[in-house]
Design an enzyme around this catalytic site. Structure first.
Site, PDB file in Angstrom:
ATOM      1  N   ARG A  15       0.837  -1.217   0.000  1.00 38.71           N
ATOM      2  CA  ARG A  15       0.000   0.000   0.000  1.00 38.71           C
ATOM      3  C   ARG A  15       0.869   1.265   0.000  1.00 38.71           C
ATOM      4  O   ARG A  15       0.932   1.983  -0.990  1.00 38.71           O
ATOM      5  CB  ARG A  15      -0.954  -0.037   1.216  1.00 38.71           C
ATOM      6  CG  ARG A  15      -2.043   1.023   1.172  1.00 38.71           C
ATOM      7  CD  ARG A  15      -1.638   2.400   1.643  1.00 38.71           C
ATOM      8  NE  ARG A  15      -1.107   2.438   3.000  1.00 38.71           N
ATOM      9  CZ  ARG A  15      -0.519   3.512   3.520  1.00 38.71           C
ATOM     10  NH1 ARG A  15      -0.391   4.612   2.808  1.00 38.71           N
ATOM     11  NH2 ARG A  15      -0.026   3.475   4.751  1.00 38.71           N
ATOM     12  N   ASP A  16       1.587   1.520   1.093  1.00 39.08           N
ATOM     13  CA  ASP A  16       2.368   2.764   1.199  1.00 39.08           C
ATOM     14  C   ASP A  16       3.458   2.780   0.131  1.00 39.08           C
ATOM     15  O   ASP A  16       3.787   3.835  -0.432  1.00 39.08           O
ATOM     16  CB  ASP A  16       2.991   2.852   2.607  1.00 39.08           C
ATOM     17  CG  ASP A  16       3.343   4.266   3.022  1.00 39.08           C
ATOM     18  OD1 ASP A  16       3.732   5.061   2.157  1.00 39.08           O
ATOM     19  OD2 ASP A  16       3.253   4.572   4.229  1.00 39.08           O
ATOM     20  N   HIS A 207       5.257   4.566  12.707  1.00 35.40           N
ATOM     21  CA  HIS A 207       5.294   4.491  11.241  1.00 35.40           C
ATOM     22  C   HIS A 207       6.303   5.541  10.765  1.00 35.40           C
ATOM     23  O   HIS A 207       5.961   6.703  10.537  1.00 35.40           O
ATOM     24  CB  HIS A 207       3.871   4.788  10.732  1.00 35.40           C
ATOM     25  CG  HIS A 207       3.678   4.752   9.258  1.00 35.40           C
ATOM     26  ND1 HIS A 207       3.077   3.696   8.596  1.00 35.40           N
ATOM     27  CD2 HIS A 207       3.951   5.658   8.301  1.00 35.40           C
ATOM     28  CE1 HIS A 207       2.995   3.964   7.300  1.00 35.40           C
ATOM     29  NE2 HIS A 207       3.527   5.155   7.096  1.00 35.40           N
ATOM     30  N   HIS A 209       8.902   7.155   8.199  1.00 38.58           N
ATOM     31  CA  HIS A 209       9.512   7.269   6.867  1.00 38.58           C
ATOM     32  C   HIS A 209      10.977   7.635   7.085  1.00 38.58           C
ATOM     33  O   HIS A 209      11.339   8.254   8.086  1.00 38.58           O
ATOM     34  CB  HIS A 209       8.752   8.291   6.018  1.00 38.58           C
ATOM     35  CG  HIS A 209       7.459   7.729   5.509  1.00 38.58           C
ATOM     36  ND1 HIS A 209       7.327   7.194   4.249  1.00 38.58           N
ATOM     37  CD2 HIS A 209       6.254   7.562   6.111  1.00 38.58           C
ATOM     38  CE1 HIS A 209       6.088   6.745   4.092  1.00 38.58           C
ATOM     39  NE2 HIS A 209       5.405   6.949   5.209  1.00 38.58           N
ATOM     40  N   CYS A 240       4.079   9.463   0.664  1.00 38.63           N
ATOM     41  CA  CYS A 240       2.738   9.988   0.447  1.00 38.63           C
ATOM     42  C   CYS A 240       2.806  11.019  -0.682  1.00 38.63           C
ATOM     43  O   CYS A 240       3.495  12.026  -0.546  1.00 38.63           O
ATOM     44  CB  CYS A 240       2.214  10.627   1.730  1.00 38.63           C
ATOM     45  SG  CYS A 240       0.636  11.455   1.494  1.00 38.63           S
ATOM     46  N   ASN A 249       9.376   4.359   3.481  1.00 37.57           N
ATOM     47  CA  ASN A 249       9.273   3.906   4.872  1.00 37.57           C
ATOM     48  C   ASN A 249      10.597   3.282   5.275  1.00 37.57           C
ATOM     49  O   ASN A 249      11.404   2.893   4.431  1.00 37.57           O
ATOM     50  CB  ASN A 249       8.206   2.802   4.986  1.00 37.57           C
ATOM     51  CG  ASN A 249       6.806   3.322   4.815  1.00 37.57           C
ATOM     52  OD1 ASN A 249       6.341   3.516   3.700  1.00 37.57           O
ATOM     53  ND2 ASN A 249       6.130   3.557   5.912  1.00 37.57           N
TER      54      ASN A 249
HETATM   55  P1  HMG Z   1     -13.056  14.230  -2.601  1.00 37.60           P
HETATM   56  O1  HMG Z   1     -12.818  14.711  -3.993  1.00 37.60           O
HETATM   57  O2  HMG Z   1     -13.223  15.263  -1.530  1.00 37.60           O
HETATM   58  O3  HMG Z   1     -14.283  13.210  -2.562  1.00 37.60           O
HETATM   59  O4  HMG Z   1     -11.857  13.253  -2.211  1.00 37.60           O
HETATM   60  P2  HMG Z   1     -15.813  13.468  -2.750  1.00 37.60           P
HETATM   61  O5  HMG Z   1     -16.494  12.731  -1.667  1.00 37.60           O
HETATM   62  O6  HMG Z   1     -16.119  14.932  -2.940  1.00 37.60           O
HETATM   63  O7  HMG Z   1     -16.102  12.714  -4.159  1.00 37.60           O
HETATM   64  C1  HMG Z   1     -15.474  13.160  -5.367  1.00 37.60           C
HETATM   65  C2  HMG Z   1     -15.374  11.977  -6.322  1.00 37.60           C
HETATM   66  O8  HMG Z   1     -14.519  10.983  -5.748  1.00 37.60           O
HETATM   67  C3  HMG Z   1     -16.705  11.279  -6.604  1.00 37.60           C
HETATM   68  O9  HMG Z   1     -16.641  10.774  -7.943  1.00 37.60           O
HETATM   69  C4  HMG Z   1     -16.683  10.133  -5.634  1.00 37.60           C
HETATM   70  O10 HMG Z   1     -17.489   9.059  -6.055  1.00 37.60           O
HETATM   71  C5  HMG Z   1     -15.217   9.725  -5.688  1.00 37.60           C
HETATM   72  P3  HMG Z   1     -17.361  11.509  -9.154  1.00 37.60           P
HETATM   73  O11 HMG Z   1     -18.790  11.572  -8.756  1.00 37.60           O
HETATM   74  O12 HMG Z   1     -16.734  12.889  -9.212  1.00 37.60           O
HETATM   75  O13 HMG Z   1     -16.996  10.639 -10.321  1.00 37.60           O
HETATM   76  N1  HMG Z   1     -14.791   9.013  -4.474  1.00 37.60           N
HETATM   77  C6  HMG Z   1     -14.218   7.804  -4.473  1.00 37.60           C
HETATM   78  N2  HMG Z   1     -13.866   6.962  -5.473  1.00 37.60           N
HETATM   79  C7  HMG Z   1     -13.288   5.796  -5.116  1.00 37.60           C
HETATM   80  N3  HMG Z   1     -13.043   5.430  -3.832  1.00 37.60           N
HETATM   81  C8  HMG Z   1     -13.373   6.256  -2.826  1.00 37.60           C
HETATM   82  C9  HMG Z   1     -13.991   7.482  -3.129  1.00 37.60           C
HETATM   83  N4  HMG Z   1     -14.426   8.509  -2.365  1.00 37.60           N
HETATM   84  C10 HMG Z   1     -14.925   9.425  -3.206  1.00 37.60           C
HETATM   85  N5  HMG Z   1     -13.112   5.887  -1.562  1.00 37.60           N
HETATM   86  C11 HMG Z   1     -10.939  11.416  -0.982  1.00 37.60           C
HETATM   87  C12 HMG Z   1     -11.787  12.681  -0.929  1.00 37.60           C
HETATM   88  C13 HMG Z   1     -10.637  11.021   0.448  1.00 37.60           C
HETATM   89  C14 HMG Z   1     -11.698  10.321  -1.694  1.00 37.60           C
HETATM   90  C15 HMG Z   1      -9.646  11.737  -1.755  1.00 37.60           C
HETATM   91  O14 HMG Z   1      -9.056  12.864  -1.185  1.00 37.60           O
HETATM   92  C16 HMG Z   1      -8.647  10.601  -1.735  1.00 37.60           C
HETATM   93  O15 HMG Z   1      -8.859   9.566  -2.341  1.00 37.60           O
HETATM   94  N6  HMG Z   1      -7.520  10.759  -1.010  1.00 37.60           N
HETATM   95  C17 HMG Z   1      -6.554   9.687  -0.815  1.00 37.60           C
HETATM   96  C18 HMG Z   1      -5.182  10.214  -0.692  1.00 37.60           C
HETATM   97  C19 HMG Z   1      -4.245   9.085  -0.337  1.00 37.60           C
HETATM   98  O16 HMG Z   1      -4.515   7.921  -0.578  1.00 37.60           O
HETATM   99  N7  HMG Z   1      -3.071   9.445   0.229  1.00 37.60           N
HETATM  100  C20 HMG Z   1      -2.078   8.489   0.598  1.00 37.60           C
HETATM  101  C21 HMG Z   1      -2.468   7.630   1.759  1.00 37.60           C
HETATM  102  S1  HMG Z   1      -2.212   8.396   3.346  1.00 37.60           S
HETATM  103  C22 HMG Z   1      -0.527   8.101   3.697  1.00 37.60           C
HETATM  104  O17 HMG Z   1       0.198   7.646   2.850  1.00 37.60           O
HETATM  105  C23 HMG Z   1      -0.013   8.368   5.078  1.00 37.60           C
HETATM  106  C24 HMG Z   1       0.180   7.084   5.909  1.00 37.60           C
HETATM  107  O18 HMG Z   1       1.066   6.188   5.248  1.00 37.60           O
HETATM  108  C25 HMG Z   1       0.757   7.429   7.289  1.00 37.60           C
HETATM  109  C26 HMG Z   1       1.977   8.345   7.239  1.00 37.60           C
HETATM  110  O19 HMG Z   1       2.954   8.037   6.528  1.00 37.60           O
HETATM  111  O20 HMG Z   1       1.912   9.375   7.923  1.00 37.60           O
HETATM  112  C27 HMG Z   1      -1.149   6.345   6.124  1.00 37.60           C
HETATM  113 MG    MG Z   2       3.220   6.342   5.256  1.00 38.47          MG
END
Ligand code: HMG
Ligand code: MG
Length: 300
Positions: A15-16, A207, A209, A240, A249
């Site tokens: 995933r990450d 966690h 990095h 990220c 990581n």
């Molecule tokens: P948004 O644009 O605010 O969502 O995104 P919305 O609710 O307004 O919907 C907009 C569109 O997105 C719609 O589609 C929804 O259906 C679709 P449209 O009608 O325009 O065609 N949608 C989705 N589609 C698929 N799956 C979903 C989903 N939700 C809405 N779940 C949202 C908000 C959270 C979805 C967006 O910002 C997003 O996907 N963000 C993810 C970012 C991400 O994955 N970042 C990396 C992971 S975090 C990380 O790495 C840190 C961590 O490792 C810890 C650390 O290191 O600190 C965990």
């Molecule tokens: Mg991370």
């Protein structure tokens, strides 16, 4: 310093790691790789995320990956979920565990999930309740605990407040993210001192990095504070895309080398992890940052 007899490593590479790669890894390769990881002795593997594929194209095949793997009994397969839409798909694919996530800093939270911290709570509350009702366990990440790429230092009070809210929702473990690898061992000690006054060590994971090469030192500091669960990504993959400068990581293989040398049990076979690291390195077509992997000509 006193060390625990055993440590749990939670593998987050699929995933990450892959979320930060520009290259598309074929679904069947992701599945083969996760199947290899499942046979290493790891008990926790975070295999994908059900986020918007427009935001994270590399994991657009989340459902196919979850449905395609061969599950090994005793291994918990987790998926990252941002909202109810993601949870619905994760439940349909039948993951074992859901990981929710938010940041301790407002700007990273907005850049990463397009919401304020306050607005995120109600979204996660619904996800957590529905996941628990479906019989799934829920883990929570707090990002930017040790520093934010947009706001700099982050107050530990924010981390305490968010942790309280997440635990109140029923989340069983919180993983504290050094998203952009800025922490140092003394900072880790101070933040953990504050958190451990309120929460038991067994409910916290770290966690790290490794952006500035501090991750293993920070893990030693955390071990010394009584933490025994660490996220890591094989080969040192990770990052990220919504946190500028965030790189891999801590490498699971480096962490494993260190722990094994210190006589701390993990239950993981280092040779099998090495094979799995070579597999994904070959599929990505570039050398990965893990020191152990780079040293494999002289020492595997
Ligand atoms: P948004 O644009 O605010 O969502 O995104 P919305 O609710 O307004 O919907 C907009 C569109 O997105 C719609 O589609 C929804 O259906 C679709 P449209 O009608 O325009 O065609 N949608 C989705 N589609 C698929 N799956 C979903 C989903 N939700 C809405 N779940 C949202 C908000 C959270 C979805 C967006 O910002 C997003 O996907 N963000 C993810 C970012 C991400 O994955 N970042 C990396 C992971 S975090 C990380 O790495 C840190 C961590 O490792 C810890 C650390 O290191 O600190 C965990
Ligand atoms: Mg991370």
């Amino acid at each position: 310093m006193k060390w625990p007899e055993s440590v749990t490593i939670k593998e987050v590479g699929p995933r990450d790691g892959l979320q930060n790669e520009k290259a598309w890894v074929k679904t069947e390769d992701k599945i083969s790789w996760i199947n290899q990881l499942s046979l290493t002795g790891l008990k926790h593997v975070e295999i994908t995320s059900f986020v918007n594929p427009k935001w994270i194209p590399a994991l657009a095949d989340a459902s196919d990956v979850v449905k395609g793997i061969q599950r090994v009994p005793g291994v918990v397969y987790t998926a990252l979920v941002p909202n109810s839409r993601g949870l619905e798909k994760a439940l349909e694919a039948n993951v074992d565990e859901v990981a929710v996530f938010m940041s301790a800093s407002q700007t990273h939270n907005r850049k990463n999930i397009n919401k304020s911290i306050e607005d995120t709570f109600s979204v996660l509350e619904e996800v957590v309740q529905d996941a628990l009702s479906a019989g799934k366990s829920v883990r929570g990440y707090i990002s930017t605990v040790f520093g934010c790429p947009y706001e700099g230092l982050v107050s530990v009070e924010n981390v305490v407040r968010i942790s309280n809210t997440l635990f109140d929702m029923g989340i069983k473990e919180i993983s504290l993210g050094d998203t952009i690898g800025v922490a140092n061992p003394i900072q880790v000690q101070k933040v953990l001192e504050d958190l451990l006054r309120r929460f038991p060590a067994k409910k916290l994971a770290m966690h790290f990095h490794d952006t500035r090469g501090m991750a293993l030192a920070n893990i030693l500091s955390s071990l010394d504070m009584g933490i025994s669960t660490f996220d890591a990504a094989i080969g040192g993959l990770g990052g990220c895309p919504y946190a500028p400068g965030a790189s891999g990581n801590v490498a699971s293989d480096d962490l494993l080398y260190m722990l094994e040398g210190m006589g701390i049990q993990t239950g993981i076979d280092r040779e099998k992890m090495h094979e799995a690291a070579l597999f994904i390195q070959e599929r990505l077509g570039k050398s990965l940052p893990s020191h152990t992997l780079q040293a494999c000509g002289t020492d595997s």
